[in-house]
Design a protein around this motif. Structure first.
Motif, mmCIF file in Angstrom:
data_model
loop_
_atom_site.group_PDB
_atom_site.id
_atom_site.type_symbol
_atom_site.label_atom_id
_atom_site.label_comp_id
_atom_site.label_asym_id
_atom_site.label_seq_id
_atom_site.Cartn_x
_atom_site.Cartn_y
_atom_site.Cartn_z
ATOM 1 N N MET A 162 33.281 43.732 41.080
ATOM 2 C CA MET A 162 32.587 42.465 40.872
ATOM 3 C C MET A 162 33.552 41.363 40.444
ATOM 4 O O MET A 162 33.433 40.208 40.859
ATOM 5 C CB MET A 162 31.493 42.626 39.818
ATOM 6 C CG MET A 162 30.766 41.330 39.474
ATOM 7 S SD MET A 162 29.798 41.506 37.975
ATOM 8 C CE MET A 162 28.714 42.846 38.427
ATOM 9 N N LEU A 163 34.528 41.724 39.610
ATOM 10 C CA LEU A 163 35.481 40.747 39.108
ATOM 11 C C LEU A 163 36.776 40.724 39.914
ATOM 12 O O LEU A 163 37.368 39.662 40.100
ATOM 13 C CB LEU A 163 35.792 41.036 37.638
ATOM 14 C CG LEU A 163 34.624 40.840 36.668
ATOM 15 C CD1 LEU A 163 35.004 41.299 35.274
ATOM 16 C CD2 LEU A 163 34.196 39.384 36.635
ATOM 17 N N LYS A 164 37.210 41.872 40.372
ATOM 18 C CA LYS A 164 38.464 41.948 41.114
ATOM 19 C C LYS A 164 38.342 41.374 42.524
ATOM 20 O O LYS A 164 39.255 40.718 43.026
ATOM 21 C CB LYS A 164 38.935 43.410 41.195
ATOM 22 C CG LYS A 164 39.487 43.971 39.895
ATOM 23 C CD LYS A 164 40.855 43.378 39.588
ATOM 24 C CE LYS A 164 41.503 44.083 38.407
ATOM 25 N NZ LYS A 164 42.834 43.516 38.086
ATOM 26 N N ASP A 165 37.211 41.639 43.169
ATOM 27 C CA ASP A 165 37.034 41.202 44.556
ATOM 28 C C ASP A 165 35.567 40.848 44.800
ATOM 29 O O ASP A 165 34.807 41.638 45.363
ATOM 30 C CB ASP A 165 37.477 42.309 45.514
ATOM 31 C CG ASP A 165 37.606 41.821 46.950
ATOM 32 O OD1 ASP A 165 37.080 40.733 47.257
ATOM 33 O OD2 ASP A 165 38.226 42.532 47.763
ATOM 34 N N PRO A 166 35.143 39.655 44.374
ATOM 35 C CA PRO A 166 33.734 39.255 44.513
ATOM 36 C C PRO A 166 33.227 39.291 45.948
ATOM 37 O O PRO A 166 32.069 39.625 46.188
ATOM 38 C CB PRO A 166 33.732 37.821 43.961
ATOM 39 C CG PRO A 166 34.899 37.772 43.037
ATOM 40 C CD PRO A 166 35.935 38.640 43.665
ATOM 41 N N ILE A 167 34.090 38.955 46.910
ATOM 42 C CA ILE A 167 33.658 38.944 48.312
ATOM 43 C C ILE A 167 33.305 40.352 48.766
ATOM 44 O O ILE A 167 32.281 40.584 49.419
ATOM 45 C CB ILE A 167 34.758 38.345 49.212
ATOM 46 C CG1 ILE A 167 34.968 36.871 48.862
ATOM 47 C CG2 ILE A 167 34.381 38.496 50.685
ATOM 48 C CD1 ILE A 167 36.064 36.200 49.662
ATOM 49 N N ALA A 168 34.147 41.319 48.417
ATOM 50 C CA ALA A 168 33.861 42.705 48.783
ATOM 51 C C ALA A 168 32.633 43.216 48.042
ATOM 52 O O ALA A 168 31.838 43.987 48.583
ATOM 53 C CB ALA A 168 35.075 43.585 48.468
ATOM 54 N N PHE A 169 32.461 42.771 46.803
ATOM 55 C CA PHE A 169 31.321 43.217 45.999
ATOM 56 C C PHE A 169 29.994 42.762 46.596
ATOM 57 O O PHE A 169 29.046 43.532 46.705
ATOM 58 C CB PHE A 169 31.454 42.680 44.570
ATOM 59 C CG PHE A 169 30.259 42.946 43.700
ATOM 60 C CD1 PHE A 169 30.016 44.213 43.203
ATOM 61 C CD2 PHE A 169 29.364 41.926 43.391
ATOM 62 C CE1 PHE A 169 28.905 44.468 42.399
ATOM 63 C CE2 PHE A 169 28.256 42.163 42.595
ATOM 64 C CZ PHE A 169 28.027 43.437 42.100
ATOM 65 N N GLN A 170 29.932 41.510 47.005
ATOM 66 C CA GLN A 170 28.675 40.996 47.537
ATOM 67 C C GLN A 170 28.461 41.391 48.987
ATOM 68 O O GLN A 170 27.323 41.411 49.477
ATOM 69 C CB GLN A 170 28.618 39.473 47.408
ATOM 70 C CG GLN A 170 29.541 38.727 48.368
ATOM 71 C CD GLN A 170 29.518 37.234 48.136
ATOM 72 O OE1 GLN A 170 29.637 36.777 47.013
ATOM 73 N NE2 GLN A 170 29.376 36.471 49.206
ATOM 74 N N LYS A 184 27.999 41.244 52.839
ATOM 75 C CA LYS A 184 27.415 40.207 53.682
ATOM 76 C C LYS A 184 26.091 39.696 53.130
ATOM 77 O O LYS A 184 25.474 38.812 53.706
ATOM 78 C CB LYS A 184 27.199 40.748 55.100
ATOM 79 C CG LYS A 184 28.480 41.127 55.824
ATOM 80 C CD LYS A 184 28.186 41.615 57.228
ATOM 81 C CE LYS A 184 29.473 41.976 57.962
ATOM 82 N NZ LYS A 184 29.200 42.449 59.345
ATOM 83 N N LYS A 185 25.665 40.266 52.014
ATOM 84 C CA LYS A 185 24.356 39.907 51.470
ATOM 85 C C LYS A 185 24.514 39.109 50.187
ATOM 86 O O LYS A 185 25.055 39.591 49.202
ATOM 87 C CB LYS A 185 23.539 41.177 51.199
ATOM 88 C CG LYS A 185 22.116 40.891 50.730
ATOM 89 C CD LYS A 185 21.343 42.178 50.513
ATOM 90 C CE LYS A 185 19.918 41.903 50.057
ATOM 91 N NZ LYS A 185 19.157 43.152 49.801
ATOM 92 N N ASP A 189 20.062 38.427 42.926
ATOM 93 C CA ASP A 189 20.692 39.076 41.769
ATOM 94 C C ASP A 189 22.177 38.743 41.688
ATOM 95 O O ASP A 189 22.704 38.437 40.615
ATOM 96 C CB ASP A 189 20.505 40.596 41.854
ATOM 97 C CG ASP A 189 19.060 41.016 41.628
ATOM 98 O OD1 ASP A 189 18.309 40.218 41.024
ATOM 99 O OD2 ASP A 189 18.685 42.120 42.050
ATOM 100 N N ILE A 190 22.854 38.808 42.837
ATOM 101 C CA ILE A 190 24.285 38.490 42.863
ATOM 102 C C ILE A 190 24.500 37.012 42.557
ATOM 103 O O ILE A 190 25.400 36.637 41.801
ATOM 104 C CB ILE A 190 24.893 38.852 44.232
ATOM 105 C CG1 ILE A 190 24.894 40.375 44.413
ATOM 106 C CG2 ILE A 190 26.309 38.301 44.359
ATOM 107 C CD1 ILE A 190 25.428 40.836 45.746
ATOM 108 N N MET A 191 23.663 36.168 43.129
ATOM 109 C CA MET A 191 23.775 34.733 42.886
ATOM 110 C C MET A 191 23.596 34.425 41.406
ATOM 111 O O MET A 191 24.294 33.582 40.841
ATOM 112 C CB MET A 191 22.729 33.972 43.709
ATOM 113 C CG MET A 191 22.800 32.454 43.535
ATOM 114 S SD MET A 191 21.727 31.563 44.687
ATOM 115 C CE MET A 191 20.116 32.079 44.076
ATOM 116 N N SER A 192 22.666 35.124 40.755
ATOM 117 C CA SER A 192 22.413 34.900 39.336
ATOM 118 C C SER A 192 23.631 35.266 38.495
ATOM 119 O O SER A 192 23.961 34.577 37.523
ATOM 120 C CB SER A 192 21.199 35.721 38.887
ATOM 121 O OG SER A 192 20.950 35.542 37.513
#
Length: 279
Positions: free
Chosen positions: A225-233, A235-236, A240-243
């Motif tokens: 979540m912190l190291k690679d936000p793009i990979a964490f989220q 394509k969706k 919850d992620i936006m929050s």
């Protein structure tokens, strides 16, 4: 007479998205379809009343004719043609090569000045600041648990002032008149904010490190979540992620690292100020 018609059902209410997804594409569409002296009527739908009131001055500047809001207008209207939808050139972009009259973001800024410049005399602070020779920096402030707050804002302000900026902290609210926001931003030479972009200005991106995010206090700093936000989220982009990223996260800037960005911004802004003084 022709009409451009577009729906406002999308992500409106956020100032950035209102311009990126609505106002700028509308500007592009009008200059793509209509000649300079051609008359048209702007028709909108799926718009909330407060949104129409908020952008009334801006929308009315597009056309001398009253705006038609289909949500509360049951009258019959006859037009020779209609353009439905919007044309976009991409993220905060106006590509002059794709427009018959070669309009740019500079022309869009002039359009904003026609809409809001008439209020210039109502902002005394802007008039006073315009007499100073120090470059002006606007520090966009947020508070009230909305997320993306610069936690060490006062220290950032002090550093910017030591570098040479005249700093104004500006915290717009839902009730802040747009002419007031325009007056503050338009009178500045630089702007600092979390997730923002200034039209007509050079965009300098500062990417925060993991340790600068407040999320490190709640989540493992080695998490994806912190190291690679793009990979964490992936394509969706879920609610919850936006929050997490937009509502829960604040930032504490690395002052030593951010100082170098401010120095670079100051050099560019000072050249602009000096050029203005010599003209």
């Amino acid at each position: 007479m022709s009409l451009p018609w577009y729906s406002l059902r999308g992500y409106t209410g956020n100032f950035f998205h209102d311009f990126n997804d609505g106002i700028i594409p509308l500007f592009i569409t009008i200059h793509s379809v209509f000649s300079e002296n051609q008359e048209f009527v702007l028709v909108i739908s799926k718009a909330r009343d407060w949104w129409v009131r908020k952008y009334a001055d801006l929308l009315q500047t597009f056309s001398k004719h009253p705006i038609i809001n289909l949500d509360n207008d049951s009258s019959a209207h006859c037009f020779t043609s209609a353009t439905i939808g919007l044309v976009s050139h991409g993220f905060m972009t106006i590509n002059p090569k794709l427009l018959p009259n070669s309009q740019t973001l500079i022309h869009f800024r002039s359009f904003l000045d026609r809409a809001y410049g008439r209020h210039r005399g109502e902002n005394h602070a802007t008039t006073v600041n315009s007499l100073k020779r120090r470059p002006r920096l606007v520090l966009m402030s947020r508070s009230g648990g909305v997320g993306r707050v610069i936690l060490n804002q006062i220290q950032v302000k002090r550093i910017a002032e030591k570098i040479g900026f005249d700093v104004t902290i500006f915290e717009p609210t839902a009730n802040t008149p747009l002419w007031q926001a325009y007056a503050v931003i338009n009178s500045s030479h630089a702007m600092v904010g979390v997730h923002g972009r200034a039209m007509g200005l050079e965009y300098m991106e500062y990417r925060i490190e993991v340790e600068e995010s407040s999320l490190v206090d709640k989540y493992d700093k080695n998490s994806l979540m912190l190291k690679d936000p793009i990979a964490f989220q992936g394509k969706k982009w879920s609610n919850d992620i936006m929050s997490i990223y937009l509502k829960e996260q604040n930032v504490r800037l690395d002052l030593a690292r951010f100082r170098e960005y401010l120095k670079n911004a100051y050099k560019k802004a000072k050249k602009f100020v000096d050029k203005g003084d010599s003209d």
